[in-house]
Design an enzyme around this catalytic site. Structure first.
Site, short mmCIF file in Angstrom:
data_model
loop_
_atom_site.label_atom_id
_atom_site.label_comp_id
_atom_site.label_asym_id
_atom_site.label_seq_id
_atom_site.Cartn_x
_atom_site.Cartn_y
_atom_site.Cartn_z
N ALA A 111 -15.13 9.15 -39.27
CA ALA A 111 -14.60 8.43 -40.44
C ALA A 111 -15.25 8.97 -41.70
CB ALA A 111 -14.88 6.93 -40.31
N LEU B 84 -4.06 -2.12 -29.74
CA LEU B 84 -4.51 -1.47 -28.51
C LEU B 84 -3.44 -1.46 -27.43
CD1 LEU B 84 -8.16 -2.86 -28.36
CD2 LEU B 84 -7.41 -0.66 -29.25
N GLU C 297 -13.00 2.58 -26.74
CA GLU C 297 -12.27 3.24 -27.83
C GLU C 297 -13.02 3.27 -29.16
OE1 GLU C 297 -8.38 3.41 -28.59
OE2 GLU C 297 -7.61 2.90 -26.59
N CYS D 56 -2.41 -0.22 7.32
CA CYS D 56 -1.66 1.05 7.27
C CYS D 56 -1.92 1.89 8.51
CB CYS D 56 -2.02 1.81 6.01
SG CYS D 56 -1.45 0.96 4.53
N HIS E 255 0.83 -1.18 0.00
CA HIS E 255 0.00 0.00 0.00
C HIS E 255 0.88 1.26 0.00
CE1 HIS E 255 -3.94 -1.93 1.70
NE2 HIS E 255 -3.61 -2.39 0.50
N GLU F 111 1.01 3.97 1.91
CA GLU F 111 1.58 4.40 3.18
C GLU F 111 2.75 3.49 3.57
OE1 GLU F 111 -1.49 3.65 2.37
OE2 GLU F 111 -2.94 4.45 3.80
N SER G 264 -22.72 -9.06 -29.27
CA SER G 264 -23.76 -9.85 -28.61
C SER G 264 -23.68 -11.32 -29.03
CB SER G 264 -25.14 -9.27 -28.94
OG SER G 264 -25.28 -9.15 -30.34
C1 AOF Z 1 -4.50 1.91 2.07
N1 AOF Z 1 -3.49 2.22 1.22
O1 AOF Z 1 -2.47 2.09 -0.77
C2 AOF Z 1 -4.53 0.99 -0.52
C3 AOF Z 1 -5.61 0.70 0.37
O2 AOF Z 1 -6.35 -6.75 -0.37
P1 AOF Z 1 -5.74 -5.80 0.61
O3 AOF Z 1 -5.42 -6.42 1.93
O4 AOF Z 1 -4.58 -5.05 0.02
O5 AOF Z 1 -6.86 -4.72 0.99
C4 AOF Z 1 -7.59 -4.06 0.02
C5 AOF Z 1 -8.27 -2.86 0.66
O6 AOF Z 1 -7.30 -1.98 1.17
C6 AOF Z 1 -9.08 -2.03 -0.33
O7 AOF Z 1 -10.42 -2.46 -0.43
C7 AOF Z 1 -9.01 -0.65 0.28
O8 AOF Z 1 -9.97 -0.52 1.32
C8 AOF Z 1 -7.62 -0.63 0.91
N2 AOF Z 1 -6.64 -0.08 -0.03
N3 AOF Z 1 -5.57 1.20 1.62
O9 AOF Z 1 -4.45 2.27 3.24
C9 AOF Z 1 -3.45 1.79 -0.04
N4 AOF Z 1 -4.51 0.54 -1.79
ZN ZN Z 2 -3.26 0.04 3.72
#
Ligand code: AOF
Ligand code: ZN
Length: 322
Positions: A155, A197, A254, A77, A44, A46, A216
């Site tokens: 186009a 793409l 797109e 975090c 994450h 943090e 479809s």
């Molecule tokens: C944060 N900082 O950079 C992100 C967060 O699957 P996990 O354990 O990584 O958890 C996913 C959840 O963590 C996601 O649904 C969201 O609530 C949080 N994401 N939180 O503090 C981050 N990416």
């Molecule tokens: Zn986190």
């Protein structure tokens, strides 16, 4: 917080189903560490920023409420921040994930950290639009890209569309791809243009998103799959089927005109990226097919202009759902 938000965009298109969060740590008015959610969703933001510096007494700016849940994938975090003991944590928007949803803020406040909440919710929701769309609408966030002449054509009558816009606008469109998890085109485009793409920008090639084709009829899709020169496609039987795409929070539509119209008619477009070239094309193919609009009144009030600037000889306009 603007710096943290700019960092969060680095993760966009690469972190789903996790949000693309950004974080900066500030001491004595200087940024001493930065972090953003890494590809695949961990570490994450943090955790990345805190790993690089002693944050005791510093100010932490984070675009989403720090998570309160410890998971198999990594620590919470909010716990990391309590341990690091910064003087102040500033948060742009709350995390609607039920495992956090206020609990992250509470943990930090209980530990005596000064927490400032909700300072830029609009900008944070824009940067992490896919995460919020999934939580609130149960589907990815959708951007529709259109490249048109001044008179709205995409186009010539014979189908020629290369090129309407110049190199700057086309490079920008590649950047839009890099920010998406999945690019969607209609069957006609997939069959006739054999589009790759991919992201053709130096250093960003590995950010090519997944590709899906809207048709479809499954038999049409199966035929496409047989072509050796094509990328690997996912099948969308309808615009609504985007809800079922795995690890996809940001979709970029797109074209062609039929696929674009289908997404507009289904009211699934959240953001419009319009590139307009200074040319007139007269008769040809208009940007959208039929969108089942009965009254002109119904067309008004749906879009808000967010950004407008020149890109080389062309004009870029970005609109969002009003
Ligand atoms: C944060 N900082 O950079 C992100 C967060 O699957 P996990 O354990 O990584 O958890 C996913 C959840 O963590 C996601 O649904 C969201 O609530 C949080 N994401 N939180 O503090 C981050 N990416
Ligand atoms: Zn986190």
């Amino acid at each position: 917080m603007a710096a943290a938000l700019a960092l969060s965009w680095r993760g966009r298109g690469r972190t789903a189903p996790n949000p693309n969060v950004g974080c900066v740590i500030v001491r004595d008015g200087r940024i001493v560490s930065r972090g953003w959610t890494q590809p695949g969703g961990r570490p994450h933001a943090e955790a990345m920023a805190l790993a690089r510096v002693d944050a005791r007494g510093a100010d932490v700016y984070v675009t989403l409420e720090p998570c309160a849940h410890a998971s198999g994938r990594g620590p919470a975090c909010a716990d990391l921040l309590v341990e690091a003991a910064p003087g102040r944590v500033v948060v742009a928007a709350g995390d609607p994930d039920p495992r956090t949803d206020g609990a992250g803020i509470e943990k930090m406040r209980n530990a005596g950290i000064d927490v400032v909440e909700n300072v830029l919710p609009g900008e944070a929701r824009r940067a992490m639009a896919g995460f919020f769309a999934r939580r609130e609408k149960g589907r990815p966030h959708v951007t529709l890209k259109l490249a048109t002449s001044l008179d709205g054509q995409v186009a010539l009558p014979d189908g020629t569309s290369q090129w309407i816009t110049g190199p700057e606008a086309r490079a920008h469109a590649h950047l839009e791809r890099a920010l998406a998890d999945m690019v969607v085109v209609g069957r006609g485009t997939a069959a006739s243009d054999a589009p790759t793409l991919n992201v053709r920008l130096d250093g960003l090639g590995e950010r090519t998103p997944g590709r899906a084709v809207l048709t479809s009829e499954y038999s049409n899709f199966a035929k496409l799959q047989l072509r050796a020169d094509n990328p690997v496609w996912q099948h969308l039987a309808s615009p609504e089927a985007i809800a079922g795409l795995a690890d996809t929070d940001h979709v970029l539509v797109e074209g062609g005109a039929g696929a674009a119209a289908a997404f507009v008619a289904a009211d699934l477009v959240d953001r419009l990226v319009l590139y307009r070239a200074p040319i007139l094309m007269g008769s040809g193919l208009s940007a959208l097919g039929d969108i089942a609009l009965d009254r002109l009144d119904d067309a008004h009030g749906r879009w808000r202009l967010l950004e407008s600037r020149t890109l080389g000889k062309d004009r870029l306009e970005v609109y969002e759902r009003a």
